[in-house]
Motif scaffolding. Structure first.
Motif, short mmCIF file in Angstrom:
data_model
loop_
_atom_site.label_atom_id
_atom_site.label_comp_id
_atom_site.label_asym_id
_atom_site.label_seq_id
_atom_site.Cartn_x
_atom_site.Cartn_y
_atom_site.Cartn_z
N UNK A 380 0.83 -1.20 0.00
CA UNK A 380 0.00 0.00 0.00
C UNK A 380 0.86 1.25 0.00
N UNK A 381 1.98 1.21 0.74
CA UNK A 381 2.89 2.36 0.77
C UNK A 381 3.49 2.61 -0.61
N UNK A 382 3.86 1.53 -1.30
CA UNK A 382 4.42 1.66 -2.66
C UNK A 382 3.41 2.27 -3.62
N UNK A 383 2.13 1.96 -3.41
CA UNK A 383 1.10 2.47 -4.31
C UNK A 383 0.69 3.90 -3.99
N UNK A 384 1.17 4.43 -2.86
CA UNK A 384 0.74 5.75 -2.43
C UNK A 384 1.29 6.85 -3.32
N UNK A 385 2.51 6.68 -3.81
CA UNK A 385 3.10 7.72 -4.65
C UNK A 385 3.69 8.85 -3.83
N UNK A 386 3.50 10.09 -4.28
CA UNK A 386 4.07 11.27 -3.64
C UNK A 386 3.83 11.26 -2.13
N UNK A 387 4.86 11.58 -1.31
CA UNK A 387 6.18 12.14 -1.70
C UNK A 387 7.21 11.09 -2.12
N UNK A 403 7.20 -7.76 -13.62
CA UNK A 403 6.35 -7.09 -14.60
C UNK A 403 6.04 -5.66 -14.18
N UNK A 404 5.78 -5.47 -12.88
CA UNK A 404 5.49 -4.13 -12.38
C UNK A 404 6.72 -3.23 -12.52
N UNK A 405 7.90 -3.76 -12.23
CA UNK A 405 9.12 -2.97 -12.38
C UNK A 405 9.35 -2.58 -13.83
N UNK A 406 9.15 -3.51 -14.76
CA UNK A 406 9.33 -3.20 -16.18
C UNK A 406 8.32 -2.14 -16.64
N UNK A 407 7.12 -2.20 -16.08
CA UNK A 407 6.11 -1.21 -16.41
C UNK A 407 6.54 0.18 -15.94
N UNK A 408 7.05 0.25 -14.71
CA UNK A 408 7.54 1.53 -14.19
C UNK A 408 8.73 2.03 -15.00
N UNK A 409 9.63 1.13 -15.36
CA UNK A 409 10.79 1.51 -16.18
C UNK A 409 10.36 2.08 -17.52
N UNK A 410 9.45 1.37 -18.19
CA UNK A 410 8.98 1.83 -19.50
C UNK A 410 8.31 3.19 -19.40
#
Length: 492
Positions: A380-387, A403-410
């Motif tokens: 949940x913390x990872x999905x929170x975003x900012x800050x 898969x999630x990491x590759x999505x963030x990288x792309x």
């Protein structure tokens, strides 16, 4: 006047190899190797026996084709091609036979493209785009290179150069002929003149007719100001084109033993870096090139960041921090089982590792397979975003979260490089940035010099125009005289 030849297809064994010639002796060379009957019509392939003119020995059976000098020839000269079987012996035999013909010599690297540039078939930006297209390894690189090779970037710079040429011609005409009856005193301030100076795509306000003085050139002033703003906006593109061309440099950073080398191996799908449970195993920078979502990524694994006592490890940590300062993107790796689950604590842990910076960052919480409790809270913390920066849980051991990491990288790569097909073409070379920066500086200096001396102000426009010409390879002086005589009919 000499004729050059070279293997135009790739080296090594292949089904078909293409050998190209360019120059006045191309048709004769083709006739010498393929004999009679006469050559087929231009740009028509014909199957012929290929012989060595010196020995009459048959080298191969292949296709021959001629391209007469003109708009449909790549170099603008007479060209010819031989399509032969791609075995090394066949290719070397045909090249030796061509080398023995009088007036023919092997081409130097890039000489075909250089001849095309000299004959006006393409400008320097298009030639650079052609080279980038040959070297392109990802879809985004291919799209950008093809767009540049087709002349979009060159046309943009040429339009700016024409705008400057027009403005300089009007200014010099006023300086040289303002006391002549052939040039009215208010010609440079007329709205129609202002629009002519601006040219297509350059928004120049219409200026009402007013009496001109040597220190009041509003139409030219408006053009120079608008052009300076347009070039300045072009320069403020975040180096998108350069990043796409050379690859985004990403650095994997983190404390020792959090799985940085394992992450590198997982992303490149091979054991590129040594993995060991002993902290401080990685001492030097390990670099691999990847294709992520069609974007080029140059990924570096670095030594664990800590206060080391071993001299070799200290050097590794120093190199890691140097790479961090130069990085376009940072993959910050932490141990998921050893970090706080609340956003504030996780942000503090990241802040203690990396100094505050504007470099984009992805937070990778590795060793998710070791989490027993609090996994949901950390997710949940990872999905929170900012800050916090974009973050994800990952297990390099099981592949969970890849898969999630590759999505963030792309997603990050797309933001850094942009869409190569959208909007105006991007800068792709550092030399473009340097010349455009000098051009903007000269335009700014024009405004200062105009208050003192119109002659010095004109010199700044001339300098700005030269910097644009150095990008495309079009630098000339006759253009200004042509416009002066065309627009002002001096001496009529």
């Amino acid at each position: 006047g000499d004729t050059i030849f070279a293997l135009s297809s790739g080296h090594g064994r292949c089904g078909v190899a293409v050998i190209r010639t360019s120059g006045p002796g191309s048709r004769g060379a083709l006739q010498s190797l393929t004999g009679h009957p006469p050559l087929p019509p231009p740009r028509v392939l014909a199957l012929r026996r290929i012989r060595d003119p010196a020995t009459a020995e048959t080298l191969d059976r292949g296709l021959r084709c001629s391209h007469p000098a003109g708009p449909q020839s790549f170099t603008g000269e007479d060209c010819a091609e031989l399509h032969v079987h791609g075995g090394p012996a066949v290719v070397s035999g045909v090249l030796r036979a061509l080398g023995r013909l009088p007036g023919l010599r092997p081409a130097e690297p890039g000489e075909f493209t250089r001849r095309a540039f000299r004959r006006g078939k393409l400008d320097l930006t298009a030639a650079e785009g052609l080279g980038d297209l040959v070297r392109a390894e990802t879809e985004a690189q291919r799209r950008q290179a093809l767009r540049q090779m087709e002349g979009e970037l060159g046309r943009l710079y040429q339009r700016w150069s024409q705008t400057l040429t027009q403005a300089l011609a009007h200014l010099e005409a006023y300086i040289d002929f303002s006391e002549d009856d052939n040039v009215e005193e208010g010609v440079l301030s007329q709205g129609e003149a202002g629009r002519a100076v601006g040219g297509a795509g350059c928004s120049v306000p219409a200026v009402p007719p007013t009496a001109m003085s040597p220190r009041s050139v509003p139409a030219v002033d408006a053009t120079v100001q608008a052009l300076g703003q347009e070039i300045g906006a072009h320069l403020q593109d975040g180096r998108r084109g350069e990043l796409l061309r050379g690859g985004v440099h990403a650095v994997i950073a983190g404390p020792p033993n959090v799985g940085k080398s394992s992450l590198l191996n997982l992303l490149c799908q091979r054991p590129a870096a040594i993995v060991s449970p002993v902290a401080g195993t990685t001492r030097d920078v390990v670099e691999v090139a990847l294709n992520v979502g069609g974007y080029p990524l140059v990924l570096s694994d670095t030594a664990g960041l800590r206060d080391a006592t071993d001299p070799v490890e200290q050097e590794g940590v120093s190199r890691a921090r140097d790479r961090l300062r130069q990085a376009d993107l940072v993959l910050a790796v932490l141990d998921a089982a050893a970090v706080p689950t609340e956003p504030a604590g996780l942000g503090a842990a990241l802040g203690s590792l990396l100094p505050p910076a504007t470099t984009p960052c992805i937070l990778v919480l590795n060793k998710a397979d070791l989490l027993r409790g609090g996994k949901g809270a950390l997710r949940d913390t990872c999905a929170q975003g900012t800050p916090l920066p974009p973050a994800t849980l990952l297990s390099c051991k099981t592949g969970e979260g890849l898969d999630r990491l590759l999505e963030l990288l792309a997603r990050q790569l797309a933001q850094l490089c942009g869409d190569p097909l959208a909007g105006s073409p991007s800068l792709t070379q550092s030399r473009h940035s340097l010349h455009l920066g000098d051009c903007v500086a000269a335009l700014a200096q024009y405004g200062r010099e105009r208050q003192r001396d119109l002659g010095l102000a004109a010199e700044q426009l001339r300098l700005a125009r030269r910097h644009l010409g150095l990008i495309t390879g079009h630098v000339g002086a006759e253009d200004i005289l042509d416009i002066i005589f065309r627009d002002f009919c001096v001496g009529k």
